[in-house]
Enzyme design. Structure first.
Site, PDB file in Angstrom:
ATOM      1  N   GLU A 261       0.816  -1.213   0.000  1.00  0.00           N
ATOM      2  CA  GLU A 261       0.000   0.000   0.000  1.00  0.00           C
ATOM      3  C   GLU A 261       0.854   1.270   0.000  1.00  0.00           C
ATOM      4  O   GLU A 261       1.764   1.423   0.821  1.00  0.00           O
ATOM      5  CB  GLU A 261      -0.925  -0.005   1.218  1.00  0.00           C
ATOM      6  N   THR A 305      -6.049   2.887  -5.336  1.00  0.00           N
ATOM      7  CA  THR A 305      -5.898   1.441  -5.177  1.00  0.00           C
ATOM      8  C   THR A 305      -6.825   0.677  -6.110  1.00  0.00           C
ATOM      9  O   THR A 305      -6.448  -0.340  -6.704  1.00  0.00           O
ATOM     10  CB  THR A 305      -6.173   1.025  -3.721  1.00  0.00           C
TER      11      THR A 305
END
Length: 705
Positions: A261, A305
């Protein structure tokens, strides 16, 4: 003097005078926000002039609506319009600070799928001066409440109101004409949203975005099979040869996709205060059996994302506005990696330590063909076990391992970490490296959460070795998007040692890790330029899966014919020689801005621009029109979404039944879990002894009985 003051006050006591004051104050605060809250890249006299003028036409148009009403209603209407437009400006200020972009209707529509924990993020980026966008409204209310300005109850002729509207529309037309003279094709080509706000203003941008959203809805309804012809022709004409040294080298191997991430490439080998920030990933990056790419770029848009997942799983770009996973994930037809590999005999699973609705994953993953989706409800609750957007990585990866060992082999498993997510906060008991000292709160915690993520990766890789899965698996690591946006150039300058961290540097720092680690793989650092759109064809070719009939806009990074033009979602691009950022061009090697372009440089620019514009346009056409419903590749079976159910009990029952095949790591170990072999120093589990979670063990044993 007193007479002049009286005349001025008398003017403001009229409806027209109050309107002029309201418009002037709104213009002043908007122009202030443009210059202090956004980074619009204004250059030249024309752009500066347009930036100063563009708030006026739409403000006059909106505020002028109050002239169609009489008395107090007119004043109240104007104040309401002022409040709503100020609120919209305020929301964009906050959103832009973190994402360097403006809100869209598609994004607002998606907000239900990303709203979890956003309040913490908003509080983290809110600045006291942000509230100044409401100052003009407060001033107007105070002036009316104290009777320093009195309400004018006299009626205004409708033709006057109509005249104001016509004048505003004329000004909008003039603004658009001036903008088009400086930037032709502003509304018809793929530009960054910054361009539209810079040239036309925030309110006009909102209208443009609304029209685009409506057009997209109509496009899907009116799409037909023939719309796919140009897409198929483009994909066919851009096929590349296979690299015989790598094609099929991972055939039959398990695949782990480890989602890092917000992890940027510069963190690899980066040291802070004499300490490696990511020692475990550094080691993997440099190992002989790891194929590492150092010119691999994130290519996400507003979906961040979600866009990365769309590219990785489908080789389709995210949308220019919002998230395709949220807008199209439930209804569209896809031919994604999980479905492709499922039909090659793989068990497919994704794991994420947050609610299943985040980015609409619970529906999108069914459309993509995931057999299992292990979300927050699958994992035991641990005190202080969450931060930001879900479970802490050490806890998540440990608990995910208890499900991984139950998957029949070969399997394809995507594990999504979240701790290294904005606003980069971590409790003291998990901090094992000091913060940086840039003075930027958003940036300074970044190394702490990245270091924590790296430690969790080290623990997981150690478990893979103990379970023996390291010998039968290919582990792929990728960074999904930037962690630090271009609104933090001063902090990045200090972190990187680049004195004047500019737009070119920011483009180069969109690099993210892409590492393929496998026992026996011929590794090394590959300097090929590519991006997330190239992930899927590269992966499938390593697994020996032909992609010639698939609709993919990326190509195999290992092919000698791979085109090294990397498209960014806003239309910018990078090649090994030239980089485009906005309207400027830079030498990719030196970073020097190219002013007097040579004929060969112009040819590179024209070729790259044409490729990027075409690819983005065709990819958008596929998603917006749901065109894959009209095409099924040879050998591929269309996904039946009704087959998938991510209910916890049903998944546990399915995994229990799957053990009968005898191919899972758990089954091969005689039904004995490897959970005790997973060692973590997570302080939250200290009471359970040696970091072993009894809840995880329970979930493993329940599925293997």
């Amino acid at each position: 003097m007193k007479s002049i003051g009286g005349k001025i006050r008398g003017f403001f006591n009229t409806r027209l005078g109050f309107s002029v004051l309201a418009i002037a104050l709104f213009w002043a605060k908007t122009y202030w926000a443009y210059n202090t809250k956004f980074n619009l890249g204004v250059k030249g006299q024309m752009q500066h002039l347009l930036l100063a003028l563009n708030p006026l036409p739409t403000t006059i148009l909106l505020f002028g609506l109050a002239f169609y009403l009489s008395g107090r209603k007119s004043y109240i209407t104007m104040l309401i319009i002022d409040f709503l437009t100020s609120l919209w400006l305020f929301a964009n200020v906050l959103y832009y600070r973190e994402f360097s972009d403006f809100l869209t209707f598609a994004l607002i529509k998606d907000s239900g799928s990303v709203s979890n924990n956003l309040s913490k993020g908003v509080l983290g980026i809110l600045q006291p001066t942000d509230w100044l966008v409401f100052l003009d409204l407060v001033v107007l209310i105070v002036l009316l409440a104290t009777h320093l300005i009195r309400i004018d109850l006299r009626p205004i002729k409708k033709r006057f109101a109509l005249g104001v509207t016509i004048m505003a529309l004329f000004m909008i037309g003039a603004n658009l004409s001036m903008a088009d003279s400086d930037r032709s094709g502003l509304l018809t080509r793929t530009f960054d949203n910054n361009y539209i706000v810079k040239y036309l203003g925030l309110n006009a941008y909102t209208v443009v975005d609304g029209v685009k959203t409506a057009q997209t809805s109509a496009e899907k309804a009116n799409a037909k099979a023939s719309d796919l012809d140009s897409v198929l022709a483009y994909v066919k004409n851009h096929q590349v040869s296979k690299n015989v040294s790598y094609y099929g080298k991972a055939k039959g191997k398990n695949v782990f996709i480890i989602h890092l991430e917000s992890f940027q490439q510069f963190l690899i080998d980066y040291k802070w205060d004499g300490q490696e920030v990511t020692p475990n990933l550094n080691k993997i990056y440099h190992e002989n059996n790891t194929l590492s790419f150092d010119n691999f770029f994130n290519q996400v848009g507003q979906g961040k994302t979600a866009d990365a997942e769309m590219m990785l799983e489908n080789s389709l770009f995210g949308l220019p506005e919002g998230s395709a996973m949220s807008t199209d994930g439930t209804s569209n037809t896809f031919q994604a990696a999980p479905a492709i590999l499922d039909q090659q005999g793989y068990t497919t699973a994704a794991a994420h330590g947050d609610v299943p609705s985040f980015w609409n994953r619970d529906n999108t993953y069914k459309s993509w063909g995931y057999d299992y989706f292990f979300s927050k409800q699958y994992f035991p609750k641990v005190k202080d076990g969450e931060v930001g957007y879900g479970m802490k990585d050490k806890l998540f990866l440990k608990d995910a391992a208890s499900y991984v060992e139950q998957l029949p082999q070969p399997f394809y498993a995507k594990l999504i970490t979240v701790t290294n997510h904005y606003p980069y906060t971590l409790d003291k008991k998990n901090q094992t490296i000091s913060k940086t000292d840039t003075g930027d709160k958003t940036v300074d915690g970044y190394v702490q959460t990245a270091h924590y993520l790296d430690q969790s990766i080290g623990e997981f890789m150690a478990w893979l070795q103990k379970s023996g899965l390291d010998k039968s698996s290919m582990v792929v690591f990728y960074g999904d998007h930037y962690g630090i946006s271009d609104n933090h150039k001063k902090a990045m300058a200090k972190l990187t040692g680049i004195k004047d961290f500019n737009d070119y540097n920011n483009a180069m720092y969109q690099r993210v890790p892409f590492m393929i680690h496998m026992d026996g793989l011929q590794g090394g650092i590959n300097h090929t330029y590519g991006g997330e759109i190239d992930f899927l064809p590269t992966l499938l070719h390593l697994l020996g899966v032909d992609t010639a009939n698939n609709v993919m806009f990326g190509t195999d990074l290992l092919s000698a014919q791979h085109d090294q033009t990397v498209a960014f979602r806003n239309g910018d691009w990078v090649t090994p020689t030239i980089t485009k950022v906005g309207s400027s061009y830079y030498s990719t090697g030196s970073g020097k801005e190219l002013k007097n372009l040579s004929r060969s440089q112009k040819q590179v620019i024209d070729t790259a621009t044409n490729k990027v514009t075409t690819e983005l346009s065709l990819s958008d056409r596929v998603l917006n029109g749901d065109l894959l419903r009209f095409y099924t590749p040879s050998g591929f079976k269309k996904v039946d979404k009704t087959k998938y159910n991510y209910n916890l009990k049903k998944a546990q029952a399915s995994l229990k039944k799957a053990q009968q095949a005898g191919t899972s790591a758990l089954a091969k170990n005689g039904g004995k879990s490897y959970d005790a072999d997973y060692v973590t120093d997570a302080p939250e589990l200290a009471n359970n002894g040696s970091g072993s979670s009894s809840s995880s063990s329970a979930s493993s044993s329940s599925a293997s009985k």
